[in-house]
Write a protein that holds these residues in place. Structure first.
Motif, PDB file in Angstrom:
ATOM      1  N   ARG A 139     -21.831  -1.411  22.486  1.00  0.00           N
ATOM      2  CA  ARG A 139     -21.975  -0.558  21.299  1.00  0.00           C
ATOM      3  C   ARG A 139     -21.928  -1.450  20.073  1.00  0.00           C
ATOM      4  O   ARG A 139     -21.140  -2.370  19.992  1.00  0.00           O
ATOM      5  N   SER A 140     -22.805  -1.154  19.119  1.00  0.00           N
ATOM      6  CA  SER A 140     -22.873  -1.966  17.896  1.00  0.00           C
ATOM      7  C   SER A 140     -21.919  -1.414  16.859  1.00  0.00           C
ATOM      8  O   SER A 140     -21.707  -0.204  16.810  1.00  0.00           O
ATOM      9  N   ARG A 168     -31.052  -6.259  26.573  1.00  0.00           N
ATOM     10  CA  ARG A 168     -31.147  -4.908  27.157  1.00  0.00           C
ATOM     11  C   ARG A 168     -32.595  -4.557  27.465  1.00  0.00           C
ATOM     12  O   ARG A 168     -32.895  -3.916  28.464  1.00  0.00           O
ATOM     13  N   ASP A 218     -24.695   3.964  17.554  1.00  0.00           N
ATOM     14  CA  ASP A 218     -24.129   2.667  17.944  1.00  0.00           C
ATOM     15  C   ASP A 218     -24.805   2.083  19.174  1.00  0.00           C
ATOM     16  O   ASP A 218     -24.432   1.021  19.653  1.00  0.00           O
ATOM     17  N   ARG A 219     -25.784   2.788  19.717  1.00  0.00           N
ATOM     18  CA  ARG A 219     -26.631   2.217  20.769  1.00  0.00           C
ATOM     19  C   ARG A 219     -27.960   2.955  20.751  1.00  0.00           C
ATOM     20  O   ARG A 219     -28.037   4.081  20.240  1.00  0.00           O
ATOM     21  N   HIS A 262     -29.717   4.997  22.357  1.00  0.00           N
ATOM     22  CA  HIS A 262     -29.645   5.898  23.507  1.00  0.00           C
ATOM     23  C   HIS A 262     -29.518   7.347  23.018  1.00  0.00           C
ATOM     24  O   HIS A 262     -28.787   7.611  22.056  1.00  0.00           O
ATOM     25  N   ASP A 312     -30.034  -6.710  22.022  1.00  0.00           N
ATOM     26  CA  ASP A 312     -31.129  -5.765  22.251  1.00  0.00           C
ATOM     27  C   ASP A 312     -32.238  -6.364  23.086  1.00  0.00           C
ATOM     28  O   ASP A 312     -32.820  -5.697  23.930  1.00  0.00           O
TER      29      ASP A 312
END
Ligand code: PD2
Ligand code: ZN
Length: 286
Positions: free
Chosen positions: A68-69, A14, A253-254, A256, A11
């Motif tokens: 993606r987490s 990002r 999972d992100r 977004h 993160d």
């Protein structure tokens, strides 16, 4: 120089890329990291390493990795109608894939709901939300409820419920934030928002230092309001009715909007609405 991996989370990477690609100068990114508590040497090395990797990615013409987490997820492979968790039977009322939403019935007993409300009542104060500029918190007109946070495991009832949630969602107990209680009066609402931390905001690196991103939310209803108060998912037109003991779970999972997890608390039209929220982080929340 290589920095220990715990120093540069996905993160943070990002966030650094997002800041520089929206035109922020490297010195300003560095200053924001310093202001949010990163040590000078670690911040500079993280910035340098991230930008070098990003440049080589761009050189190769590669897209930024989707990153993606893993997310919390109940065990629904056999499409059960009930799940046995912590000595209770939670009914599976609704499931949706995108956004990932699962609605549970009877996750909490009436006594547990009343117990949480009684423990929280003397500690309620006007709710604050995260201040995006600093990573601290602020009173926000988009959220007109009163609220408080319990420490994780601070009373036996809290510990019991947290253990049940960890089992239900197959996610480590220590990755959970302390339970938040919200009380909405007539007319109060929580306008649509995402629960993950926006990577564009300068305060985000400080927040991510405690356990990384949020990856899932469980909102448990402690009473049934006389009117209004649904949890709404405007991207997909889903409204979850607030019913005492029931809960709505969703994961992302992100960080977004394409997770479609925009959600809000619709205005309460009569009576009060009480909820307990458990947010789940990607790592240990300490
Ligand atoms: O009270 C709700 O329905 C609600 C809606 C949106 C709670 C939250 N978000 C939250 O606690 O994040
Ligand atoms: Zn929310």
């Amino acid at each position: 120089m290589t920095v220990a991996t715990q120093d540069i989370t996905d993160d943070l990477r990002r966030w650094i890329v997002a800041q520089t690609e929206t035109g922020c100068h490297a010195e300003d990114v560095l200053a924001a990291m310093r202001a949010s508590g990163w040590a000078e040497g670690v911040a500079a090395a993280a910035l340098e390493q991230t930008l070098r990797e990003r440049l080589s990615e761009l050189d190769r013409g590669a897209e930024a990795p989707a990153a993606r987490s893993p997310v919390p997820e109940p065990d629904l492979a056999a499409a059960p109608t009930v799940l046995q968790v912590g000595g209770r039977e939670a009914r599976v009322l609704v499931t949706m894939q995108r956004p990932r939403v699962v609605v549970f019935g009877g996750l909490l007993s009436d006594d547990e709901c009343s117990g949480l409300m009684a423990l929280a009542a003397p500690r309620l104060a006007r709710s604050e939300t995260v201040d995006n500029a600093t990573g601290g918190s602020e009173v926000n007109a988009a959220r007109t409820s009163d609220g408080m946070f319990f420490e994780r495991g601070e009373a036996p009832l809290i510990a019991t419920i947290e253990a049940r949630i960890a089992e239900l969602l197959r996610w480590p107990l220590e990755n959970g934030e302390g339970l938040q209680i919200l009380r909405y009066g007539p007319g109060a609402e929580y306008r649509p928002h995402h629960d993950y931390f926006d990577l564009q905001h300068p305060g985000t690196p400080r927040i991510l230092q405690r356990g990384g991103q949020r990856v899932g939310t469980l909102v448990m209803y402690l009473n049934t309001p006389e009117g209004g108060g649904a949890t709404t998912f405007p991207d997909v037109g889903l409204d979850v009715a607030p019913v005492r003991g029931n809960a709505v779970f969703f994961s992302y999972d992100r960080a977004h909007p394409d997770t479609r997890t925009l959600h809000g608390g619709a205005p309460v039209t009569a009576g009060e609405k009480w909820v307990a929220t458990k947010w789940l982080r990607e790592g240990a929340f300490v």
